[in-house]
Motif scaffolding. Structure first.
Motif, PDB file in Angstrom:
ATOM      1  N   ALA A   7      60.192  47.607 -70.791  1.00  0.00           N
ATOM      2  CA  ALA A   7      60.239  46.512 -69.821  1.00  0.00           C
ATOM      3  C   ALA A   7      60.489  47.016 -68.412  1.00  0.00           C
ATOM      4  O   ALA A   7      60.285  46.291 -67.440  1.00  0.00           O
ATOM      5  CB  ALA A   7      61.321  45.516 -70.212  1.00  0.00           C
ATOM      6  N   THR A   8      60.930  48.262 -68.286  1.00  0.00           N
ATOM      7  CA  THR A   8      61.184  48.826 -66.959  1.00  0.00           C
ATOM      8  C   THR A   8      60.008  49.674 -66.458  1.00  0.00           C
ATOM      9  O   THR A   8      60.144  50.412 -65.491  1.00  0.00           O
ATOM     10  CB  THR A   8      62.464  49.677 -66.963  1.00  0.00           C
ATOM     11  OG1 THR A   8      62.312  50.779 -67.865  1.00  0.00           O
ATOM     12  CG2 THR A   8      63.665  48.848 -67.381  1.00  0.00           C
ATOM     13  N   ARG A  45      48.478  42.231 -71.738  1.00  0.00           N
ATOM     14  CA  ARG A  45      49.826  41.882 -71.256  1.00  0.00           C
ATOM     15  C   ARG A  45      50.877  42.866 -71.771  1.00  0.00           C
ATOM     16  O   ARG A  45      51.942  42.474 -72.253  1.00  0.00           O
ATOM     17  CB  ARG A  45      50.193  40.447 -71.673  1.00  0.00           C
ATOM     18  CG  ARG A  45      49.280  39.356 -71.129  1.00  0.00           C
ATOM     19  CD  ARG A  45      49.366  39.271 -69.603  1.00  0.00           C
ATOM     20  NE  ARG A  45      48.917  38.003 -69.065  1.00  0.00           N
ATOM     21  CZ  ARG A  45      47.653  37.700 -68.746  1.00  0.00           C
ATOM     22  NH1 ARG A  45      46.690  38.592 -68.948  1.00  0.00           N
ATOM     23  NH2 ARG A  45      47.349  36.530 -68.221  1.00  0.00           N
ATOM     24  N   ARG A  46      50.595  44.142 -71.640  1.00  0.00           N
ATOM     25  CA  ARG A  46      51.504  45.168 -72.128  1.00  0.00           C
ATOM     26  C   ARG A  46      52.648  45.441 -71.147  1.00  0.00           C
ATOM     27  O   ARG A  46      53.660  46.036 -71.528  1.00  0.00           O
ATOM     28  CB  ARG A  46      50.737  46.486 -72.346  1.00  0.00           C
ATOM     29  CG  ARG A  46      49.638  46.430 -73.381  1.00  0.00           C
ATOM     30  CD  ARG A  46      50.198  46.499 -74.780  1.00  0.00           C
ATOM     31  NE  ARG A  46      50.992  47.693 -75.001  1.00  0.00           N
ATOM     32  CZ  ARG A  46      50.491  48.911 -75.251  1.00  0.00           C
ATOM     33  NH1 ARG A  46      49.182  49.091 -75.273  1.00  0.00           N
ATOM     34  NH2 ARG A  46      51.293  49.926 -75.485  1.00  0.00           N
ATOM     35  N   PHE A  47      52.485  45.044 -69.900  1.00  0.00           N
ATOM     36  CA  PHE A  47      53.449  45.403 -68.860  1.00  0.00           C
ATOM     37  C   PHE A  47      54.083  44.143 -68.275  1.00  0.00           C
ATOM     38  O   PHE A  47      53.388  43.162 -67.984  1.00  0.00           O
ATOM     39  CB  PHE A  47      52.760  46.187 -67.730  1.00  0.00           C
ATOM     40  CG  PHE A  47      52.205  47.509 -68.163  1.00  0.00           C
ATOM     41  CD1 PHE A  47      52.941  48.671 -68.028  1.00  0.00           C
ATOM     42  CD2 PHE A  47      50.931  47.594 -68.707  1.00  0.00           C
ATOM     43  CE1 PHE A  47      52.430  49.890 -68.428  1.00  0.00           C
ATOM     44  CE2 PHE A  47      50.400  48.815 -69.111  1.00  0.00           C
ATOM     45  CZ  PHE A  47      51.160  49.959 -68.976  1.00  0.00           C
ATOM     46  N   ARG A  48      55.386  44.198 -68.070  1.00  0.00           N
ATOM     47  CA  ARG A  48      56.071  43.053 -67.447  1.00  0.00           C
ATOM     48  C   ARG A  48      55.661  42.920 -65.985  1.00  0.00           C
ATOM     49  O   ARG A  48      55.555  41.807 -65.452  1.00  0.00           O
ATOM     50  CB  ARG A  48      57.581  43.221 -67.559  1.00  0.00           C
ATOM     51  CG  ARG A  48      58.364  42.091 -66.913  1.00  0.00           C
ATOM     52  CD  ARG A  48      59.834  42.170 -67.242  1.00  0.00           C
ATOM     53  NE  ARG A  48      60.077  41.950 -68.668  1.00  0.00           N
ATOM     54  CZ  ARG A  48      61.285  41.964 -69.223  1.00  0.00           C
ATOM     55  NH1 ARG A  48      62.354  42.198 -68.489  1.00  0.00           N
ATOM     56  NH2 ARG A  48      61.424  41.757 -70.515  1.00  0.00           N
ATOM     57  N   HIS A  49      55.427  44.057 -65.323  1.00  0.00           N
ATOM     58  CA  HIS A  49      55.045  44.024 -63.910  1.00  0.00           C
ATOM     59  C   HIS A  49      53.731  44.775 -63.722  1.00  0.00           C
ATOM     60  O   HIS A  49      53.589  45.913 -64.183  1.00  0.00           O
ATOM     61  CB  HIS A  49      56.141  44.646 -63.034  1.00  0.00           C
ATOM     62  CG  HIS A  49      57.437  43.903 -63.101  1.00  0.00           C
ATOM     63  ND1 HIS A  49      57.577  42.622 -62.626  1.00  0.00           N
ATOM     64  CD2 HIS A  49      58.649  44.253 -63.601  1.00  0.00           C
ATOM     65  CE1 HIS A  49      58.821  42.214 -62.827  1.00  0.00           C
ATOM     66  NE2 HIS A  49      59.485  43.182 -63.426  1.00  0.00           N
ATOM     67  N   ASP A 110      51.353  40.405 -60.741  1.00  0.00           N
ATOM     68  CA  ASP A 110      52.391  39.683 -60.022  1.00  0.00           C
ATOM     69  C   ASP A 110      52.545  40.173 -58.592  1.00  0.00           C
ATOM     70  O   ASP A 110      53.412  39.688 -57.861  1.00  0.00           O
ATOM     71  CB  ASP A 110      53.735  39.670 -60.753  1.00  0.00           C
ATOM     72  CG  ASP A 110      54.195  41.011 -61.265  1.00  0.00           C
ATOM     73  OD1 ASP A 110      55.234  41.034 -61.932  1.00  0.00           O
ATOM     74  OD2 ASP A 110      53.537  42.022 -61.003  1.00  0.00           O
ATOM     75  N   ARG A 149      63.159  44.976 -59.236  1.00  0.00           N
ATOM     76  CA  ARG A 149      62.805  44.395 -60.540  1.00  0.00           C
ATOM     77  C   ARG A 149      63.194  45.301 -61.705  1.00  0.00           C
ATOM     78  O   ARG A 149      62.776  45.080 -62.842  1.00  0.00           O
ATOM     79  CB  ARG A 149      61.314  44.055 -60.555  1.00  0.00           C
ATOM     80  CG  ARG A 149      61.026  42.836 -59.702  1.00  0.00           C
ATOM     81  CD  ARG A 149      59.618  42.776 -59.146  1.00  0.00           C
ATOM     82  NE  ARG A 149      59.468  41.563 -58.333  1.00  0.00           N
ATOM     83  CZ  ARG A 149      59.905  41.451 -57.070  1.00  0.00           C
ATOM     84  NH1 ARG A 149      60.510  42.479 -56.488  1.00  0.00           N
ATOM     85  NH2 ARG A 149      59.752  40.323 -56.414  1.00  0.00           N
TER      86      ARG A 149
END
Length: 209
Positions: A7-8, A45-49, A110, A149
């Motif tokens: 997630a980072t 959608r593998r990455f949060r950012h 994003d 983030r």
């Protein structure tokens, strides 16, 4: 990429724009070959950012050969005390060639970072301008945005592998991010540069995935 992404970890998609595709103003070698893979990666959608950089030059930009009488594209000059390649006019603000590529689903983004908009300074990296008029490399603000983030690792792909992708990856690791480059989802201006690009990545501990 076979492992789960933290997630980072952020994905940075560099300059996937029509002007860098075959037939475009500044075509990369097989630049269009990465479109399907990048589209699939974003849809997964593998990455949060996810951040996209976008070359976004005003007309008459200092990096354009047309701005320097007597010079041709790919000539070299000295700018702000550093070497500068002169390019064909490309990614001019508001033109179709400067858009994010229409065959990629960008809904996972994003942030979009437009770079190269200062008429007197070129900007390859997503993190810093090439060289400012006072010998500095001004920040684009991307590093701070990521850190706010909780991002400590970046994965870079896009165009061109030997220029903007390379500079982005090199700046990322220099700024303290664990950094990886998706080799198959990037392409160079010319494949003759690949050996030098690999050597540069390995010298800085940038992972090739």
């Amino acid at each position: 990429m076979s492992h789960a992404v933290s997630a980072t970890t952020a994905l940075i998609v560099v300059d996937v724009q029509p002007d860098f595709m075959p037939g475009g103003a500044l075509a990369c070698h097989e630049g269009d070959a990465i479109i399907e893979g990048i589209d699939a990666l974003l849809r997964a959608r593998r990455f949060r950012h996810v951040v996209a950089t976008q070359d976004w030059h005003p007309r008459g930009h200092v990096s354009f050969a047309s701005s320097h009488p007597g010079h041709a594209p790919f000539d070299g000059i000295t700018l702000h005390g550093h070497a500068q390649t002169l390019w064909p006019d490309h990614c001019v603000q508001g033109t179709p060639g400067a858009a994010l590529h229409p065959l990629v689903d960008w809904s996972a983004l994003d942030a979009v970072l437009r770079k190269g908009s200062d008429p007197g300074v070129d900007s390859y990296s997503g993190f810093r301008e090439n060289h400012g008029p006072h010998g500095t490399r001004p920040s684009t603000g991307l590093a701070g945005w990521l850190r706010e983030r909780g991002v400590d690792e970046v994965v870079v792909c896009g165009l061109a592998r030997d220029v903007c992708v390379l500079w982005t990856a090199q700046d990322a690791v220099a700024l303290g991010f664990r950094t990886h480059l998706l080799w198959e989802l990037s392409r160079p201006v010319t494949p003759a540069s690949d050996a030098a690009t690999c050597a540069a990545l390995q010298a800085q501990g940038i992972g090739i995935m």
